[in-house]
Design an enzyme around this catalytic site. Structure first.
Site, mmCIF file in Angstrom:
data_model
loop_
_atom_site.group_PDB
_atom_site.id
_atom_site.type_symbol
_atom_site.label_atom_id
_atom_site.label_comp_id
_atom_site.label_asym_id
_atom_site.label_seq_id
_atom_site.Cartn_x
_atom_site.Cartn_y
_atom_site.Cartn_z
ATOM 1 C CD GLU A 286 39.179 16.317 46.512
ATOM 2 O OE1 GLU A 286 38.330 15.029 46.714
ATOM 3 O OE2 GLU A 286 38.219 16.726 45.268
ATOM 4 C CB CYS A 320 35.352 15.373 48.469
ATOM 5 S SG CYS A 320 35.948 17.049 48.295
#
Length: 518
Positions: A286, A320
């Site tokens: 990720e 993110c």
């Protein structure tokens, strides 16, 4: 609960006296927090590193050292892997444990986190600079819900029978992969710790996990709770250390069967290479994002402004998922910029332990300098700096909420992940244009669209090259839904039922039988 949902009645927010009264009812940080756990956690025991080295842990709100933590390196990783392999061996307590009992242990861990919620939130604020109330209501709530969600899944993972040709009986089993190496970032230390360990343990794996060197304290505290909950020795091993040493040892270790990493795209590439060079361990990544947030003229403007604000500035911009490329339809562009600037100027930057604080410090000096350098690049390349743009003249690593308008797609601030409190607002004219521009990125983690036209919303959502698309909301993450990226934002999925697939192997078993009858 999402980043914009620290629930407080509107009349309380609007009335200073009511606000002050309500603050008396809010949870409070743990006073004079004692840091008890600073050693490596292997086999349910606290150990010094083999090298004897330690590294400092700092408070980003002051820049001052909080404590020193034992520094794990390759030798310590080897010890942890050996412990994890023993815990995973056939006939071990963990391998023979009923799936329902694994679920009970995860549920017990959730109970312990709930018991120590204020302490853990205080630790996240002290070590990570998060506003305490955000840590308490968002991060810790996410931790508890994730543990309980996967606790419920433990005894519901099952295979199927398959009607194959011939006199055979065929069925499938979903088996744990084995020893899972996990490397987590500093922006959501405790939440990412839980996102990693919960599905892994639910499926019956064992874990060697490395927290970020900036924020190891809450992960180490969880080691004590894991032992208290009753997990057998070796099932979870926690090793603070640096990426090039401890992290690299995990990525290349022949005794680790799967690795999961959350962090930068650059490091993700190195981890995938190391996994391939060693034993082709399974990989979940990720990684970074530069996410588009598309605002159409028919959207509820005030709501869209607030959601876009929270979508960028939440967690000091250190997300993110940050919606840092805000595309606004031309007819409302100037008004959207005006209201966004007004909102950014109202954002309260201050001590993480002040209950009125919305934004704390950046994580460290390196990140602070990187953000300011990117802000200067935006000015140099011709974007209009509407507000902010500077560090605050105080101890710690605080940066003013910053808004840029007149941003174009070729500017660094529109292409690079800033990971700070910087909002870039771009304009667009047509749907086809904004879809093409939004997808013109190496990243593909999330996207959002704000509009009152459901047909427009669904058309844009299907066109976005992103793992998650939000319609008329932002950062609406939950334990039940899969999360992961397209393109260079990573591979694999975390959370939800899909997260279980990343931590299990499917085995086909076929038995020859005398005669098959339907």
């Amino acid at each position: 609960m999402t980043s914009s949902e620290i629930a407080m009645p509107g009349e309380v927010k609007a009335d200073p006296a009511a606000l002050m009264a309500s603050l008396q009812l809010l949870p409070s940080p743990t006073p004079n927090l004692e840091i008890k756990y600073t050693k490596i956690f292997i086999n349910n025991e606290w150990q010094n590193s083999e090298s004897g080295r330690v590294f400092p842990v700092c408070n980003p709100a002051t820049g001052e050292q909080v404590c020193e933590v034992q520094e794990a390196d390759k030798v310590d990783i080897d010890k942890a892997v050996q412990a994890a392999r023993l815990a995973f061996s056939l006939g071990s307590v963990w391998r023979r444990m009923d799936a329902s009992e694994r679920g009970r242990l995860l549920d017990k861990l959730a109970d312990l986190v709930e018991r120590d919620r204020a302490t853990l939130a205080t630790m996240e604020s002290l070590n990570g600079g998060k506003p305490f109330l955000q840590a308490f209501y968002i991060d810790l709530q996410g931790v508890i819900k994730t543990l309980r969600y996967y606790a419920g899944w433990a005894d519901k993972i099952h295979g199927m029978t398959i009607p194959v040709d011939g006199d055979y009986f065929t069925f499938t089993r979903h088996e744990p992969i084995g020893v899972c190496g996990q490397i987590i970032p500093w922006n959501f230390p405790l939440l990412m710790f839980t996102w990693k360990i919960a599905p892994a343990l639910c499926c019956g794996n064992t874990v060697v996990i490395k927290p970020a060197e900036q924020t190891p304290l809450s992960a180490l505290y969880m080691g004590a709770l894991i032992k208290e909950a009753g997990f057998p020795p070796g099932v979870v091993n926690i090793l603070p250390g640096y990426g090039p040493t401890a992290g690299a040892a995990i990525a290349s270790h022949i005794g680790i069967d799967k690795i999961a990493f959350t962090g930068s795209t650059e490091v993700g590439k190195l981890i995938q290479e190391a996994a391939g060079r060693s034993n082709l361990k399974r990989v979940t990544l990720e990684l970074g994002g530069k996410s588009p947030n598309i605002i159409f003229a028919d959207a509820d403007l005030d709501y869209a402004v607030e959601q876009a604000h929270q979508g960028v500035f939440f967690n000091q911009g250190q997300c993110c998922t940050a919606g840092s490329r805000i595309f606004v339809e031309e007819s409302i562009y100037e008004e959207f910029v005006k209201r966004s600037v007004e909102r950014a100027k109202r954002r309260i930057v201050g001590s993480p332990f002040d209950p009125t604080t919305e934004q704390g410090p950046q994580i460290d000096k390196k990140q602070y300098n990187k953000i300011l350098e990117l802000i200067q690049s935006g000015v140099a390349e011709g974007a209009k700096l509407e507000c902010g743009g500077k560090g605050l003249g105080r101890k710690g690593f605080f940066i003013e909420p910053t808004v840029f308008s007149n941003v174009t797609d070729d500017m660094r601030i529109a292409k690079e992940e800033i990971f700070g409190p910087v909002q870039e607002i771009l304009r667009f004219k047509t749907m086809d244009e904004v879809i093409e521009r939004a997808n013109n990125s190496d990243f593909g983690l999330v996207a959002a669209v704000f509009t009152n036209d459901i047909n427009k919303a669904l058309m844009v959502s299907s066109a976005m090259q992103a793992g998650t698309v939000w319609i008329n909301c932002y950062n609406a993450l939950n334990a039940q839904s899969p999360f992961g990226g397209f393109k260079m934002s990573g591979n694999g999925r975390e959370m939800g039922e899909f997260g279980l697939r990343e931590y299990s192997e499917v085995k086909t078993v076929t038995v020859k039988i005398p005669q098959k009858n339907s």
